[in-house]
Design a protein around this motif. Structure first.
Motif, PDB file in Angstrom:
ATOM      1  N   GLU A   1      -0.729 -43.578  56.766  1.00  0.00           N
ATOM      2  CA  GLU A   1      -0.188 -44.028  55.488  1.00  0.00           C
ATOM      3  C   GLU A   1      -1.302 -44.169  54.453  1.00  0.00           C
ATOM      4  OE1 GLU A   1       2.241 -47.492  55.985  1.00  0.00           O
ATOM      5  OE2 GLU A   1       3.904 -46.367  56.880  1.00  0.00           O
ATOM      6  N   ALA A   2      -2.441 -44.720  54.893  1.00  0.00           N
ATOM      7  CA  ALA A   2      -3.564 -44.896  53.959  1.00  0.00           C
ATOM      8  C   ALA A   2      -4.121 -43.541  53.519  1.00  0.00           C
ATOM      9  CB  ALA A   2      -4.660 -45.731  54.618  1.00  0.00           C
ATOM     10  N   LEU A   3      -4.299 -42.631  54.475  1.00  0.00           N
ATOM     11  CA  LEU A   3      -4.872 -41.315  54.146  1.00  0.00           C
ATOM     12  C   LEU A   3      -3.938 -40.524  53.245  1.00  0.00           C
ATOM     13  CD1 LEU A   3      -6.338 -40.213  57.617  1.00  0.00           C
ATOM     14  CD2 LEU A   3      -7.604 -41.110  55.664  1.00  0.00           C
ATOM     15  N   PHE A   4      -2.647 -40.494  53.574  1.00  0.00           N
ATOM     16  CA  PHE A   4      -1.700 -39.705  52.791  1.00  0.00           C
ATOM     17  C   PHE A   4      -1.473 -40.313  51.407  1.00  0.00           C
ATOM     18  CE2 PHE A   4       0.283 -38.007  56.931  1.00  0.00           C
ATOM     19  CZ  PHE A   4      -0.480 -36.854  56.856  1.00  0.00           C
ATOM     20  N   LYS A   5      -1.436 -41.633  51.343  1.00  0.00           N
ATOM     21  CA  LYS A   5      -1.233 -42.295  50.046  1.00  0.00           C
ATOM     22  C   LYS A   5      -2.372 -41.945  49.101  1.00  0.00           C
ATOM     23  CE  LYS A   5      -0.337 -46.769  47.879  1.00  0.00           C
ATOM     24  NZ  LYS A   5      -0.198 -48.229  48.066  1.00  0.00           N
ATOM     25  N   HIS A   6      -3.579 -41.985  49.620  1.00  0.00           N
ATOM     26  CA  HIS A   6      -4.733 -41.678  48.773  1.00  0.00           C
ATOM     27  C   HIS A   6      -4.736 -40.193  48.380  1.00  0.00           C
ATOM     28  CE1 HIS A   6      -8.528 -42.705  46.949  1.00  0.00           C
ATOM     29  NE2 HIS A   6      -9.062 -41.605  47.461  1.00  0.00           N
ATOM     30  N   THR A   7      -4.361 -39.319  49.319  1.00  0.00           N
ATOM     31  CA  THR A   7      -4.365 -37.882  49.035  1.00  0.00           C
ATOM     32  C   THR A   7      -3.328 -37.535  47.974  1.00  0.00           C
ATOM     33  OG1 THR A   7      -5.055 -37.429  51.306  1.00  0.00           O
ATOM     34  CG2 THR A   7      -4.179 -35.585  50.061  1.00  0.00           C
ATOM     35  N   THR A   8      -2.140 -38.133  48.040  1.00  0.00           N
ATOM     36  CA  THR A   8      -1.113 -37.842  47.033  1.00  0.00           C
ATOM     37  C   THR A   8      -1.539 -38.337  45.647  1.00  0.00           C
ATOM     38  OG1 THR A   8       0.083 -39.881  47.637  1.00  0.00           O
ATOM     39  CG2 THR A   8       0.827 -37.819  48.649  1.00  0.00           C
ATOM     40  N   CYS A   9      -2.403 -39.337  45.608  1.00  0.00           N
ATOM     41  CA  CYS A   9      -2.938 -39.781  44.312  1.00  0.00           C
ATOM     42  C   CYS A   9      -3.976 -38.792  43.774  1.00  0.00           C
ATOM     43  CB  CYS A   9      -3.591 -41.162  44.441  1.00  0.00           C
ATOM     44  SG  CYS A   9      -2.413 -42.481  44.776  1.00  0.00           S
ATOM     45  N   LEU A  10      -4.650 -38.092  44.686  1.00  0.00           N
ATOM     46  CA  LEU A  10      -5.661 -37.109  44.273  1.00  0.00           C
ATOM     47  C   LEU A  10      -5.026 -35.809  43.807  1.00  0.00           C
ATOM     48  CD1 LEU A  10      -8.304 -37.439  47.169  1.00  0.00           C
ATOM     49  CD2 LEU A  10      -8.545 -38.279  44.826  1.00  0.00           C
ATOM     50  N   LEU A  11      -3.984 -35.363  44.531  1.00  0.00           N
ATOM     51  CA  LEU A  11      -3.402 -34.033  44.299  1.00  0.00           C
ATOM     52  C   LEU A  11      -2.116 -34.159  43.494  1.00  0.00           C
ATOM     53  CD1 LEU A  11      -3.967 -32.541  47.885  1.00  0.00           C
ATOM     54  CD2 LEU A  11      -5.447 -32.312  45.877  1.00  0.00           C
ATOM     55  N   THR A  12      -2.254 -34.408  42.194  1.00  0.00           N
ATOM     56  CA  THR A  12      -1.072 -34.662  41.355  1.00  0.00           C
ATOM     57  C   THR A  12      -0.671 -33.455  40.507  1.00  0.00           C
ATOM     58  OG1 THR A  12      -2.527 -35.570  39.664  1.00  0.00           O
ATOM     59  CG2 THR A  12      -1.525 -37.136  41.226  1.00  0.00           C
TER      60      THR A  12
END
Length: 962
Positions: free
Chosen positions: A748-759
């Motif tokens: 959850e932490a990794l994916f949440k941060h990645t979705t914030c990066l790849l907008t």
């Protein structure tokens, strides 16, 4: 007036391009001219300048190329009534330039042929282009040379995919040409009476033969064009055109569309004797290389095309085989190598298990196989002797350029392939015997480093090439070869090949009765190799790895000696000339032997091996954080990579887990202080990945510390390798209930941060590695822990993120995203995933129409055509999951494309294929309509822009979640 201004501007730009001294001005002129070629004005301007008697050659060439490319790519720009005017103008230009310049005439001819591809025969008039051409030649015999060139390029354009024609029209054009084959051949036959046109006529005939239209062999066997080409072979000056015709005839007789060899036998019986009569010319010193090459090409073509007939071993077949051996003996390698494909294909037929069933029962089939092998035995023995000398280093090898050295290596690889073909037919032991005789002969003149070492090196290279075909218990030749190796001088290239041959025969060293006794001898050779040159050190390290791999059980008793070799080579105690990458072979070698030890000795040996690697890292860390931060990545990764190899190849899970636990403080220090450094992090994550893979659940508390570390560091440094390491952890621990809490928090932490990066697609393009590794991890989560991933709050956000990134141009990132989506759509196929279908549907169905639209956009131009299969599978998986609903989404998407780009019949064909595939039809059935829709939508830039403008695949952005 505007047209005249444009014409003058074109002339000025061409003058600047070819004659202005300033590079910047020339580049600007080139850009302007390229942009001009894409405008609709280019049609009229190019046509006017071609008709203008004052245009210089540069203008004529540019305008003829422009008109050709406009007809090929942009014909749809013109109104339908413009066709006849264009055809007539091109016809006039063809007449105007019938005497040249040749390049202009060729471009105009291609333009007319391309126009014929676009325009159906009934709209062309006069019964189609071939009839139109015949009438023009009859009416204006003075223009025949120009018309002949058009007749030559016409069939070639049937297969030119630069022409923006629809697939259906392309097929129709090919049918039109094949239906007019007889008329075309009659025209060419009539032109034979003009002696100065004979070469041109034969070239045109060769071009029409490439259509592979089924004219009976009995008709062609007596056809004037065929007889002219065959008789021209025996002229004093060899006709290139006649060689091309005969080559095409040979291919034609073997093609399935012409009926194959049996139907074309009357023609074959005319061709083969004529070609065989040229055999004496292969040895004729008065013939130049090009003539010999042309004759050799015909023999090679016969071998390739008639290999099935030749494999019967008849007397006639053996005459062709002997001629091919003669070609293989010619000194020029590019000529001799023409036969190599034949020897391979013949070997495949002679050795295949599913032999021709016409020979009856198994015993009869085996008897026939053995008979054939016996028939060709002598031919392959001769072949081995002929090709083995071609791998010898040239006298001036030290002065070879990079390109020449590359070509020499490719020659050696090609010869090695031929030798393996021969070994398949003769057996490895027999082939070895032939090569050993050459080695003995060569060694007799090889006494010291200054003497002639090259023949010995060549013989050893050949012996190495067949290593996989020699029996591992061969007792006659291999012991003598091994004894000879130690007597050879330590010349660097020779020693490199000696080391490689030791590695190639490592299985023999293990299995042969006298093999293991030779080990001290070969180890001494390898140690010499490690000290002599970089290339010999690399070969020696690789050979050492092969020996430790294949002889690992026997070497367990010699661990102390192996460690001594390792320390001597790797830790600077000797003068090891190898690179850091070469030293990894030695680490791997020792690790494989440690794997065979019992648990306690293995643990001790692993500890000793790790200790030798960790000491330099520990010394760096002891010097303080500032020193560790400033070190060049290479100074750290050289040791970390050795850990990766140790953890990968020491297959003692508990011992590796204990080692990782002891080493964790050092790894953590590097993680903490070098997390900004991609190279060091990739190396360390690779080591951790192999540790996790080997140790599995033995990792205990270390895995928790590792996950906590990478989870925290990813938030700060966004290293893609942290995601990759996490996906390995998911694979091993995803189904372990005791790790569920850890893993859920991590993903959850990794994916949440990645979705914030790849907008946005821009962010995907800037960070494709993060996109690639993120969706690889997501796919792993679907396969190994759907219970943690699909019900989580991050799942919908990750689907949205995938929708943004589908059309990223980075191949691996795009493939990872498409695979992730396919895995979601295929969830019902997984026993673990079935229970989450309702959650999946609640996420996918509201987004289904948009996902479908983006996938259709990807098929029709948003992604390169090389990705079609992956995109098509994702669309198919979506359709299979959602049935009629998905077909409606597809219908909505395809209906967005204007009819100017895609016809209704093309839409219907695509949707029907998608429906059939979703209902269980073969997925390959879907690919043809997908490829055709893709082809139609990409046929030129204008259409592609229309399609993508309608589908709007990038009309989607996310706001970062706070």
């Amino acid at each position: 007036m505007q047209s005249m201004e444009l014409q003058n501007t074109v002339k000025e730009a061409l003058n600047a391009l070819y004659h202005y001294p300033d590079d910047a001005v020339r580049m600007q002129a080139d850009r302007w001219l390229q942009d001009f070629q894409r405008t609709i004005d280019a049609w009229q301007v190019a046509d006017n300048l071609l008709h203008d008697a004052t245009s210089n050659p540069e203008t004529l060439i540019f305008c003829s190329q422009t008109l050709r490319s406009k007809v090929q790519r942009d014909f749809e720009e013109l109104p339908s009534e413009a066709f006849r005017q264009l055809r007539d103008s091109l016809n006039n230009l063809l007449k105007k330039f019938h005497k040249g310049p040749a390049i202009v005439r060729t471009q105009i001819s291609i333009a007319v042929a391309a126009l014929a591809v676009h325009v159906p025969a009934e709209d062309w008039g006069d019964g189609g282009i071939v009839n139109w051409l015949r009438d023009g030649m009859n009416a204006h015999p003075e223009y025949i040379p120009g018309f002949l060139e058009l007749l030559t390029v016409l069939p070639e354009e049937a297969f030119n995919y630069k022409i923006a024609a629809r697939p259906e029209r392309r097929r129709q054009f090919e049918k039109e040409l094949t239906s007019q084959m007889e008329i075309a051949l009659n025209i060419l036959t009539a032109c034979l009476s003009i002696s100065e046109l004979k070469e041109q006529v034969l070239e045109a005939f060769a071009s029409w033969l490439r259509l592979k239209h089924g004219i009976p062999g009995s008709v062609l066997a007596t056809h004037p064009l065929v007889l002219t080409a065959l008789s021209s072979l025996n002229c004093d000056i060899l006709s290139e055109a006649s060689v091309n015709v005969v080559s095409e005839l040979i291919h034609y007789t073997a093609s399935g569309s012409s009926g194959g060899v049996s139907v074309q036998m009357p023609l074959i019986q005319v061709i083969v004797p004529q070609v065989m009569s040229l055999q004496a010319q292969l040895r004729d010193s008065s013939k130049d290389d090009e003539d010999v090459k042309a004759i050799a090409r015909l023999f090679a073509d016969m071998g390739d095309s008639y290999v099935e007939l030749i494999a019967t071993g008849s007397n006639e077949a053996m005459m062709i085989v002997n001629a091919l051996l003669e070609v293989a003996s010619l000194p020029e390698f590019d000529i001799a190598s023409m036969t190599f494909n034949f020897w391979h294909n013949l070997q495949v037929i002679l050795t295949k298990r599913n032999f021709d069933i016409s020979f009856g029962d198994e015993a009869s089939i085996e008897a026939e196989r053995n008979r054939r092998l016996q028939v060709f035995r002598q031919s392959y023995e001769s072949l081995v002797s002929l090709v083995s000398s071609r791998v010898q280093y040239p006298d001036d090898y030290q002065n070879l350029s990079y390109e020449d050295l590359k070509e020499f290596k490719q020659t050696r690889y090609a010869v090695a392939d031929v030798l393996t073909d021969a070994a398949s037919v003769l057996g490895g032991d027999t082939t070895l015997q032939i090569l050993y005789m050459k080695l003995v002969e060569a060694v007799s003149s090889c006494r010291n480093e200054q003497s002639e070492w090259r023949p010995a090196e060549a013989a050893l290279f050949c012996i190495r090439a067949i290593s996989n075909y020699v029996s591992v218990v061969e007792a006659n030749v291999m012991p003598q070869v091994m004894d000879l190796l130690s007597k050879l001088p330590h010349q660097p290239q020779l020693l490199q090949t000696v080391c490689l041959i030791v590695g190639a025969y490592s299985k023999w060293l293990d299995a042969a009765p006298s093999g293991f006794s030779k080990l001290p001898l070969v180890i001494d050779i390898l140690m010499s190799g490690m000290r002599t040159s970089e290339d010999s050190a690399a070969a020696a390290a690789l050979a050492f790895r092969h020996i430790c791999d294949d002889c690992r059980k026997k070497l367990c008793a010699y661990c102390k000696q192996l460690f001594h070799i390792y320390y001597t080579a790797v830790n600077g105690e000797g003068s090891f000339k190898g690179s850091a990458e070469d030293s990894l072979h030695l680490v791997e070698a020792l690790s494989m032997v440690i794997t065979e030890l019992p648990p306690e000795p293995a643990k001790d040996a692993l500890e000793e091996l790790c200790s030798s690697v960790v000491t330099p890292l520990q010394e760096v860390i002891n010097q303080g954080p500032e020193v560790l931060e400033k070190k060049h990545a290479r100074e750290l990764t050289v040791y970390i990579d050795r850990f990766a190899y140790i953890f990968r190849y020491v297959n003692h899970p508990g011992a590796v887990a204990d080692a990782v636990h002891r080493l964790w403080p050092i790894f953590k220090a590097i993680f903490d202080l070098r997390a900004w450094d991609m190279r060091t992090m990739e190396s360390l994550c690779r080591a951790c990945k192999y540790a996790v893979r080997t140790s599995g659940r033995f990792m205990g508390i270390t895995i928790g510390a590792m996950l906590e570390e990478i989870q925290g560091l990813y938030q700060q440094h966004h290293q893609p390798c942290f995601l990759y390491l996490s996906s390995e952890v998911i694979k091993i621990f995803g189904s372990d209930p005791s790790c569920a809490s850890y893993l859920k928090n991590m993903i959850e932490a990794l994916f949440k941060h990645t979705t914030c990066l790849l907008t946005s697609i821009k962010e995907f393009t800037r960070r494709p590695d993060i996109g690639d590794d993120c969706f690889l991890l997501a796919s792993r989560c679907i396969r190994y822990c759907p219970q943690l991933f699909i019900p989580s709050s991050i799942f919908p956000a990750l689907v949205d993120c995938a929708m943004i990134g589908i059309t990223v141009q980075h191949r691996e990132a795009s493939n990872s995203i498409l695979t992730f989506l396919s895995d979601i759509f295929d969830l019902a196929k997984s026993s673990k995933g079935e229970q989450f279908l309702s959650i999946r549907d609640s996420v996918i169905i509201p987004r289904g129409a948009t996902i479908t639209r983006i996938l259709v956009a990807a098929l029709t131009g948003a992604l390169p055509s090389s990705r079609l299969e992956t995109v098509a599978y994702a669309l198919l998986a979506l359709t299979r999951a959602y049935g009629m609903q998905a077909l409606e989404w597809a219908k909505e998407s395809v209906s967005l494309i204007p009819l100017a780009a895609v016809k209704e019949v093309e839409r219907i064909r695509f949707l029907q294929a998608l429906s059939d595939a979703a209902s269980g039809a073969d997925v390959n059935v879907l690919m043809i309509p997908v490829e055709e829709l893709s082809d139609v939508c990409r046929r030129n830039r204008t259409v592609q822009e229309i399609v993508q403008g309608a589908l709007k695949p990038l009309e989607l952005n996310l706001v970062p979640v706070p």
